[in-house]
Design a protein around this motif. Structure first.
Motif, short mmCIF file in Angstrom:
data_model
loop_
_atom_site.label_atom_id
_atom_site.label_comp_id
_atom_site.label_asym_id
_atom_site.label_seq_id
_atom_site.Cartn_x
_atom_site.Cartn_y
_atom_site.Cartn_z
N VAL A 331 -1.25 7.36 -11.81
CA VAL A 331 -0.22 7.20 -10.76
C VAL A 331 -0.88 6.97 -9.41
N ALA A 332 -1.95 7.72 -9.12
CA ALA A 332 -2.66 7.52 -7.86
C ALA A 332 -3.27 6.12 -7.79
N MET A 333 -3.81 5.62 -8.92
CA MET A 333 -4.37 4.27 -8.93
C MET A 333 -3.29 3.22 -8.71
N VAL A 334 -2.13 3.41 -9.32
CA VAL A 334 -1.02 2.46 -9.14
C VAL A 334 -0.57 2.47 -7.68
N TYR A 335 -0.50 3.63 -7.08
CA TYR A 335 -0.11 3.73 -5.67
C TYR A 335 -1.08 2.96 -4.78
N LEU A 336 -2.36 3.15 -4.97
CA LEU A 336 -3.35 2.46 -4.14
C LEU A 336 -3.34 0.96 -4.42
N ASP A 337 -3.16 0.59 -5.68
CA ASP A 337 -3.12 -0.84 -6.02
C ASP A 337 -1.92 -1.53 -5.37
N ARG A 338 -0.77 -0.87 -5.39
CA ARG A 338 0.42 -1.47 -4.77
C ARG A 338 0.25 -1.62 -3.27
N ARG A 339 -0.40 -0.65 -2.63
CA ARG A 339 -0.65 -0.76 -1.19
C ARG A 339 -1.62 -1.90 -0.88
N MET A 340 -2.61 -2.09 -1.73
CA MET A 340 -3.55 -3.19 -1.52
C MET A 340 -2.85 -4.53 -1.66
N ARG A 341 -1.99 -4.66 -2.64
CA ARG A 341 -1.36 -5.94 -2.91
C ARG A 341 -0.26 -6.26 -1.89
N ARG A 342 0.45 -5.26 -1.43
CA ARG A 342 1.57 -5.51 -0.53
C ARG A 342 1.18 -5.44 0.94
N GLU A 343 0.18 -4.63 1.27
CA GLU A 343 -0.11 -4.36 2.67
C GLU A 343 -1.57 -4.61 3.06
N GLY A 344 -2.39 -5.07 2.12
CA GLY A 344 -3.79 -5.30 2.45
C GLY A 344 -4.57 -4.01 2.73
N TYR A 345 -4.25 -2.96 2.00
CA TYR A 345 -4.94 -1.69 2.22
C TYR A 345 -6.42 -1.79 1.86
N ASP A 346 -6.79 -2.77 1.04
CA ASP A 346 -8.21 -2.95 0.72
C ASP A 346 -9.01 -3.33 1.97
N LEU A 347 -8.39 -4.08 2.91
CA LEU A 347 -9.07 -4.41 4.16
C LEU A 347 -9.29 -3.15 5.01
N VAL A 348 -8.33 -2.25 4.97
CA VAL A 348 -8.51 -0.98 5.68
C VAL A 348 -9.67 -0.19 5.08
N LEU A 349 -9.77 -0.20 3.76
CA LEU A 349 -10.87 0.51 3.10
C LEU A 349 -12.21 -0.12 3.42
N LEU A 350 -12.27 -1.46 3.46
CA LEU A 350 -13.53 -2.13 3.80
C LEU A 350 -13.93 -1.84 5.24
#
Length: 380
Positions: A331-350
């Motif tokens: 569930v935690a992985m799905v939450y983070l994946d959805r944030r990356m896909r919808r909001e670009g949370y991966d850029l925040v992590l980078l």
């Protein structure tokens, strides 16, 4: 103006100032920088099976925040359920005895018990928001390869704990409300036709299972959103609904497959352990029965029965905790994946990783004795 070969080969360009300098002068010492840490989890959107694999990786990387939390919660819930069931049976001992004396009533009671066990297994899903909140905090730190023990996650959730309990309560009440609405026609029909009432009530339970699967997928990310983003209860539920928009079937497949696989794996682990415990119980009981008098035998039988019950309960709790620890990690992985896909949370992590790397470089410079030496004088 001509330059002698000696002077040409004996000079070099100082790229900082754009002038020539003598090659014989001392160069600035090389600066050591730590290698960038990629993190336990990739800083990019996950594929379908990467999210499930992330649940296993998080379980190994942060066992306290996943399995430890699930073990504590399931132990408390099992004790509370056991006390409630014991009080119910003791308070209605006469009725239970009469039911067991009647074979038809006993068969009906068995059907009721099986139905209640299925309903209880789905009601336990109301605990997933609480468990996934702990897993999400640990997963967010795992991107930086930071191990967060259970105590650190508990401190990080300061100010959100009561809201998490309230969130689980709201989810549990919603489950009960939907179940009551769907089986109410069958219960009302029992007075006119018991067979028809049982069939309609069973159909209501089936529809409730389908509704639970749908609503669980839409609201499963609420606990993670509440913990990581500091939202309120209903804001977290709304946030989960929005995050799953456009990715419902993928999220549903990941969560459903994780639930089924973890249930099967836990069953494969639990069956031989229970078989060994039962075999040991029978063997010791036979040895004690062949050994001595009736008083010692009775005492040994009671002690073995209690010990067997405790051992089985402990194994069952541990197996259920392992299953829900993995599910909460997914569930935690799905939450983070959805944030990356919808909001670009991966850029925040980078960006966060770049800041952490720069901070590590500054720390290394401040602790490196070579950094305090001049470029021309060298050590004195």
């Amino acid at each position: 103006m001509t330059t002698s070969p000696h002077s040409a080969w004996g000079t070099e360009v100082d790229w900082a100032s754009g002038t020539l300098r003598d090659r014989s002068s001392a160069r600035p010492p090389a600066q050591w920088m730590p290698a960038p840490q990629p993190g336990t989890l990739p800083k990019r959107p996950f594929t379908f099976f990467e999210a499930m694999d992330g649940g296993f990786r998080l379980l190994r990387f942060a066992p306290g925040a996943t399995f430890g939390t699930a073990m504590i919660v399931h132990t408390l819930v099992t004790l509370a359920a056991g006390l409630a069931l014991t009080a119910l049976v003791v308070g209605n001992a006469g009725f239970v005895g009469r039911v067991f004396e009647n074979p038809e009533a006993g068969l009906g009671l068995n059907i009721v018990v099986q139905t209640v066990s299925v309903v209880a297994s789905f009601l336990v899903l109301s605990l997933v928001p609480l468990l996934s909140a702990f897993a999400a905090v640990a997963a967010d730190a795992a991107f930086s390869r930071e191990r967060m023990p259970l105590s650190a996650v508990w401190r990080a959730l300061h100010g959100s704990r009561l809201r998490l309990v309230l969130l689980c309560t709201v989810c549990f009440a919603a489950h009960i409300l939907v179940l009551g609405v769907l089986i109410l026609p069958g219960l009302l029909l029992l007075a006119l036709s018991p067979v028809a009432g049982v069939l309609v009530a069973t159909l209501g339970v089936v529809l409730w299972v389908a509704a639970t699967a749908c609503l669980f997928t839409k609201f499963a990310l609420a606990g993670a959103a509440l913990a990581v983003e500091g939202l309120g209860v209903f804001a977290a539920l709304k946030r989960s609904w929005e995050l799953t928009r456009g990715g419902f079937w993928k999220s549903f497949g990941q969560l459903a497959l994780s639930y089924v696989l973890s249930s099967q794996v836990v069953g494969l682990i639990l069956t031989p352990i229970l078989f060994v415990l039962m075999f040991g119980f029978i063997l010791v009981f036979v040895v004690v029965a062949l050994d001595g008098g009736s008083g010692a035998e009775a005492f040994a039988g009671i002690a073995l029965t209690v010990g067997m019950g405790v051992a089985v309960a402990a194994v069952a709790i541990a197996a259920s905790a392992l299953m829900f620890a993995f599910l909460s990690g997914v569930v935690a992985m799905v939450y983070l994946d959805r944030r990356m896909r919808r909001e670009g949370y991966d850029l925040v992590l980078l960006h966060r990783a770049e800041l952490e790397e720069s901070a590590s470089a500054r720390t290394a410079d401040s602790t490196d004795p070579q950094a305090h030496l001049t470029g021309t004088g060298g050590p004195h």
